[in-house]
Design a protein around this motif. Structure first.
Motif, PDB file in Angstrom:
ATOM      1  N   PHE A 188     -13.749  36.448 -25.527  1.00 44.48           N
ATOM      2  CA  PHE A 188     -13.931  35.458 -24.462  1.00 44.48           C
ATOM      3  C   PHE A 188     -15.388  35.411 -23.965  1.00 44.48           C
ATOM      4  CE2 PHE A 188     -14.169  34.318 -19.987  1.00 44.48           C
ATOM      5  CZ  PHE A 188     -13.410  33.166 -19.911  1.00 44.48           C
ATOM      6  N   PRO A 212      -4.720  36.273 -16.180  1.00 38.35           N
ATOM      7  CA  PRO A 212      -5.474  37.531 -16.197  1.00 38.35           C
ATOM      8  C   PRO A 212      -6.858  37.420 -15.556  1.00 38.35           C
ATOM      9  CG  PRO A 212      -5.009  36.710 -18.452  1.00 38.35           C
ATOM     10  CD  PRO A 212      -4.801  35.587 -17.488  1.00 38.35           C
ATOM     11  N   GLY A 213      -7.333  38.564 -15.100  1.00 37.81           N
ATOM     12  CA  GLY A 213      -8.749  38.715 -14.743  1.00 37.81           C
ATOM     13  C   GLY A 213      -9.527  39.098 -15.988  1.00 37.81           C
ATOM     14  N   PHE A 214     -10.411  40.095 -15.861  1.00 41.28           N
ATOM     15  CA  PHE A 214     -11.273  40.438 -16.996  1.00 41.28           C
ATOM     16  C   PHE A 214     -10.501  41.162 -18.108  1.00 41.28           C
ATOM     17  CE2 PHE A 214     -15.722  40.631 -14.752  1.00 41.28           C
ATOM     18  CZ  PHE A 214     -15.616  39.289 -14.459  1.00 41.28           C
ATOM     19  N   TYR A 245     -15.880  30.447  -8.972  1.00 29.65           N
ATOM     20  CA  TYR A 245     -17.067  31.301  -8.836  1.00 29.65           C
ATOM     21  C   TYR A 245     -18.317  30.622  -9.382  1.00 29.65           C
ATOM     22  CZ  TYR A 245     -15.201  32.542 -13.476  1.00 29.65           C
ATOM     23  OH  TYR A 245     -14.683  32.500 -14.740  1.00 29.65           O
ATOM     24  N   TYR A 273     -14.936  25.618 -15.948  1.00 25.75           N
ATOM     25  CA  TYR A 273     -13.845  26.495 -16.378  1.00 25.75           C
ATOM     26  C   TYR A 273     -12.878  26.756 -15.232  1.00 25.75           C
ATOM     27  CZ  TYR A 273     -11.402  30.414 -18.520  1.00 25.75           C
ATOM     28  OH  TYR A 273     -10.426  31.243 -19.019  1.00 25.75           O
ATOM     29  N   ARG A 281     -18.395  32.691 -24.031  1.00 23.74           N
ATOM     30  CA  ARG A 281     -18.976  32.216 -22.769  1.00 23.74           C
ATOM     31  C   ARG A 281     -20.497  32.323 -22.796  1.00 23.74           C
ATOM     32  NH1 ARG A 281     -16.655  33.563 -16.929  1.00 23.74           N
ATOM     33  NH2 ARG A 281     -16.299  31.341 -16.914  1.00 23.74           N
ATOM     34  N   SER A 325      -5.627  32.039 -15.399  1.00 22.84           N
ATOM     35  CA  SER A 325      -6.809  32.899 -15.262  1.00 22.84           C
ATOM     36  C   SER A 325      -7.069  33.206 -13.800  1.00 22.84           C
ATOM     37  CB  SER A 325      -8.027  32.175 -15.838  1.00 22.84           C
ATOM     38  OG  SER A 325      -9.206  32.892 -15.595  1.00 22.84           O
ATOM     39  N   LEU A 326      -7.797  34.283 -13.599  1.00 24.50           N
ATOM     40  CA  LEU A 326      -8.439  34.502 -12.297  1.00 24.50           C
ATOM     41  C   LEU A 326      -9.192  33.225 -11.895  1.00 24.50           C
ATOM     42  CD1 LEU A 326     -10.745  37.565 -11.560  1.00 24.50           C
ATOM     43  CD2 LEU A 326     -11.580  35.256 -11.222  1.00 24.50           C
ATOM     44  N   ALA A 327      -9.789  32.571 -12.886  1.00 28.33           N
ATOM     45  CA  ALA A 327     -10.549  31.342 -12.635  1.00 28.33           C
ATOM     46  C   ALA A 327      -9.664  30.195 -12.145  1.00 28.33           C
ATOM     47  CB  ALA A 327     -11.300  30.924 -13.903  1.00 28.33           C
TER      48      ALA A 327
HETATM   49  C1  8X3 Z   1     -10.555  34.964 -17.411  1.00 20.42           C
HETATM   50  C2  8X3 Z   1     -12.028  35.109 -17.342  1.00 20.42           C
HETATM   51  O1  8X3 Z   1     -14.101  35.417 -15.918  1.00 20.42           O
HETATM   52  O2  8X3 Z   1     -12.469  33.863 -15.086  1.00 20.42           O
HETATM   53  O3  8X3 Z   1     -10.192  33.677 -17.814  1.00 20.42           O
HETATM   54  O4  8X3 Z   1     -11.979  36.220 -15.013  1.00 20.42           O
HETATM   55  S1  8X3 Z   1     -12.657  35.149 -15.760  1.00 20.42           S
END
Ligand code: 8X3
Length: 259
Positions: A197, A190-192, A154, A160, A201, A147-149
């Motif tokens: 998902f 991936p990002g968004f 953030y 997460y 969340r 993930s971007l995460a």
């Molecule tokens: C992807 C969701 O919000 O971290 O896993 O980009 S986010």
């Protein structure tokens, strides 16, 4: 052109989102698929779509599995073998997700445990179980969904982001451990992506979830499925170690060009 004909892909979290789209694309590529997720009804729907894509030439198995059920994961290979599958070419560790946007101080221990268990411990256990099978045949490919995460931490994502950073580290260690084998390891991050998902969340708040994707074009589950299948289709000497995929309008968790 490499081809996945007669290969077998095992996909966790296959009842929806990226997992579903990935299963369908693998089926279209002529790959046998094993679909794993908690909800049998939803899995049966995905299995039907896979059969439509792959025709009579592919085998499709939809099997209920809670990735957090450690005993069930231990039994999994045995049960898949009873169903006539004996070599496992591709594993896509896709199951996972975020619960809540609370900041540290307001986190519930059960959400912390759940996110670590679902995204990390389960992925580690499932990887281990399949690595041991893949080692016997000295061939295989493990594709972990990062993930971007896992690149950026953030506000409101402490747990997460921590687990997704850990997925990245685990995946890299695994790749290094397997360098002398025929087993490849990839991370697709991936990002968004617009899937369920964000509904999860935001604990079912569909309006809050929709706002995440407002004013720009997010990735679709199909976009990421294409990247996953592309990784699997590379020739034997090519290993996509990591693939970080963002919507064109996104540059970070917070830098998003919204109209
Ligand atoms: C992807 C969701 O919000 O971290 O896993 O980009 S986010």
């Amino acid at each position: 052109e490499p081809c996945l004909l007669a290969s077998l892909a095992v996909i966790t979290g296959a009842s929806g989102g990226i997992g579903e789209a990935t299963a369908i694309l693998f089926a279209r590529a002529g790959c046998n698929v094993i679909l794993l997720a908690r909800r049998q009804e939803a899995l049966d729907e995905v299995a039907k779509k896979c059969r439509e894509e792959g025709g009579d030439n592919i085998k499709v198995l939809a099997k209920t599995l809670d990735v957090n059920d450690r005993d069930a994961v231990e039994r999994l290979i045995h049960e898949l073998k009873e169903n006539g599958f004996d070599t496992f070419d591709i594993l896509v560790n896709n199951a996972g997700g975020a619960v809540g946007k609370e900041q540290v101080g307001d986190l519930s221990l059960s959400d912390i445990d759940y996110m670590i268990s679902t995204n990390l411990v389960s992925l580690m256990q499932i990887s281990q179980v399949f690595v041991n099978e893949m080692k016997k045949a000295d061939i295989g490919h493990i594709i972990n969904i990062g993930s971007l995460a896992g690149r950026e931490a953030y506000v409101g994502g402490s747990v997460y982001c921590a687990v997704k950073h850990a997925v990245k580290a685990f995946t890299t260690s695994l790749m290094k451990e397997l360098v002398a084998t025929g087993i490849k390891v990839s991370e697709v991050a991936p990002g968004f992506v617009e899937t369920n998902f964000s509904v999860t969340r935001f604990r079912g708040d569909a309006d809050a979830a929709a706002k995440v994707y407002e004013g720009f074009t997010p990735l679709t589950a199909e976009d990421i499925a294409e990247e996953i299948v592309w990784c699997a289709l590379r020739p034997p000497h090519v290993q996509i170690a990591e693939l970080y995929v963002l919507p064109s309008a996104q540059a970070s968790a917070t830098i998003i060009a919204r109209k």
